[in-house]
Motif scaffolding. Sequence first.
Motif, mmCIF file in Angstrom:
data_model
loop_
_atom_site.group_PDB
_atom_site.id
_atom_site.type_symbol
_atom_site.label_atom_id
_atom_site.label_comp_id
_atom_site.label_asym_id
_atom_site.label_seq_id
_atom_site.Cartn_x
_atom_site.Cartn_y
_atom_site.Cartn_z
ATOM 1 N N GLN A 184 0.832 -1.207 0.000
ATOM 2 C CA GLN A 184 0.000 0.000 0.000
ATOM 3 C C GLN A 184 0.865 1.254 0.000
ATOM 4 N N ARG A 218 -0.264 10.512 2.080
ATOM 5 C CA ARG A 218 -0.103 9.057 2.041
ATOM 6 C C ARG A 218 -0.443 8.468 3.408
ATOM 7 N N ARG A 271 -4.418 9.510 4.344
ATOM 8 C CA ARG A 271 -5.470 9.050 3.434
ATOM 9 C C ARG A 271 -5.369 7.552 3.145
ATOM 10 N N ILE A 272 -4.135 7.040 3.065
ATOM 11 C CA ILE A 272 -3.963 5.646 2.630
ATOM 12 C C ILE A 272 -3.626 4.719 3.812
ATOM 13 N N PRO A 306 -6.101 5.063 7.681
ATOM 14 C CA PRO A 306 -7.442 4.447 7.689
ATOM 15 C C PRO A 306 -7.392 2.920 7.680
ATOM 16 N N GLN A 307 -6.372 2.361 7.046
ATOM 17 C CA GLN A 307 -6.264 0.903 7.032
ATOM 18 C C GLN A 307 -5.716 0.392 8.357
ATOM 19 N N ARG A 320 -15.236 -0.726 6.096
ATOM 20 C CA ARG A 320 -15.910 -0.621 4.801
ATOM 21 C C ARG A 320 -14.978 -1.062 3.675
ATOM 22 N N GLY A 321 -15.587 -1.685 2.696
ATOM 23 C CA GLY A 321 -14.793 -2.159 1.568
ATOM 24 C C GLY A 321 -14.259 -3.564 1.776
ATOM 25 N N ARG A 322 -14.515 -4.139 2.961
ATOM 26 C CA ARG A 322 -14.019 -5.503 3.203
ATOM 27 C C ARG A 322 -15.170 -6.503 3.186
#
Lengths: 250, 283
Positions: free
Chosen positions: B183, B197, B200-201, B204-205, B281-283
């Motif tokens: 990532q 980076r 935003r990337i 959140p993960q 979300r997204g998982r």
Amino acid sequence: MIEIDGVHKSFGALHVLRGVSLKVAPGEVAVVLGPSGSGKSTLLRTVNHLEKVDAGTVAVDGELVGYRRSGDVLHELPEREILRQRTKIGFVFQNFNLFPHLTVRENVAEAPLSAQRRPKAEVAETVTRLLLRVGLADKADAYPGTLSGGQRQRVAIARALALDPKVVLFDEPTSALDPELVGEVLDVMRDLARSGTTMVVVTHEIGFAREAADTVVFLDEGRVVEHGPPGQVIDHPQHERTRAFISRVL
Amino acid sequence: MTTTAPAVRHATGPKVAPTRHPFRWLAAAGVLLLLAMAANSLVTNPAWEWEVVGQYLFAPSVLRAVLLTLELTALGTVFGFLLGGVLAVMRLSPNPLLSSVAWGYVWVFRAVPLILQLLFWYNLALLYPRLSFGIPFGPSFFSVGTMDLIGPVTAAALGLALHQGAYAAEIVRGGLLAVDPGQREAAAALGIPRVRRFFRIILPQAMRSIVPNAGNEIIGLVKGTSVVYIMALPELFYQVQVIYMRNGRVVALLLVAALWYLALTTVMSVVQHYIERHYGRGR
């Protein structure tokens, strides 16, 4: 468009690249073949400075990547400059590396918005156009987790293209895919190749190399063993090692 | 995917008999009996003094104490995790000095018991009677008495936050390490600026693994605030002690405190559920 000159790279005691030189002209599609461990991926990663070189130079669009030359010394560029250079170089990963918490649309729009600071409306238009191009217009609001491997890789290609790069690098783009999904990704790449995009593709897909490549480069043990048009390197290899490799993968 | 298969009836062949679980039934009956006994004793034993519990549960002094407990928890959480975030980033930095300092901080503040740390900050004035602000090793612009600047609430919040920071640092670091290195690489390859980076990337993960652990810590902190009673701050635990010292209704007032702690942690668990859903979300 890309000029790689005498590049060396070691990881500890492992000498991965041993003086690789390669030129890719604008609009040219170069496919890099070679056994695993031959340095293909490392070579590709030096082109956008994800990997620093130990010696030699890489230039894209006439500009030295990652370094500034003063006399005989190369000074590494500040991060901001490196990031700016990378926006000219699209990169497609073997494992897609889509951002799982962002939708397809957000994945594609992220870099044009934050790295290139392009206006929102214009980026939205680009995203729509690119998703249409890779055949995923209906998946704009889906999360990557809901897509198949082939669809994910097509999103990753759209994401790389969104920067409107001078060259696009593909690092084994179909190696992580189920066999029946390889075709849809190769179709998109063929379409790109026809439209005059400068591409360097590391792959094991000999079929793709034969029909889409202008140049095939065979890399082994960190050296370019031979290179030329596919009809020569694939069908009439000059070197024993190339011949042995081609006969094993065909 | 939209059509569901109709239930198929197999008309022929032998029937499959459901497996019986007699011991499960026996165990369930035993547990049920114990529950009934417990409930019965709660209701019938007059020593629980439920009417006293009801009388104090919403007493103004108790509500004020709940508020202070919440305030200390909030301060400890916010400043603890801000500090923890900074420490985690320092710890992961390639700069050996930053990384060692962060390691040293975690080492010290995890080693010393919270109650000792709290007493230490409470008595800071013994160590430094005046605090002065100015250029390091240079002139001082102004100075204040330590006691004036750091009252008991500040000392308690400071102590909780500094202690919490050490644990938060490890939680945040674990979360950041749990994000796939690909990532970072993809974001860097796209030319996304460093700060963007991170926020935003990567963050959140990382939150996906930070939130469950942080929830644990914050719920721990709600109860950790009860340690502050040694500084004579009228938070929940101290307040009920004050009341039962006066009226002797020990059990009832401990029950009042227990019910409030239960209520607070329940609300937090619910909030945590929604935060987890957001980052999932997204998982």
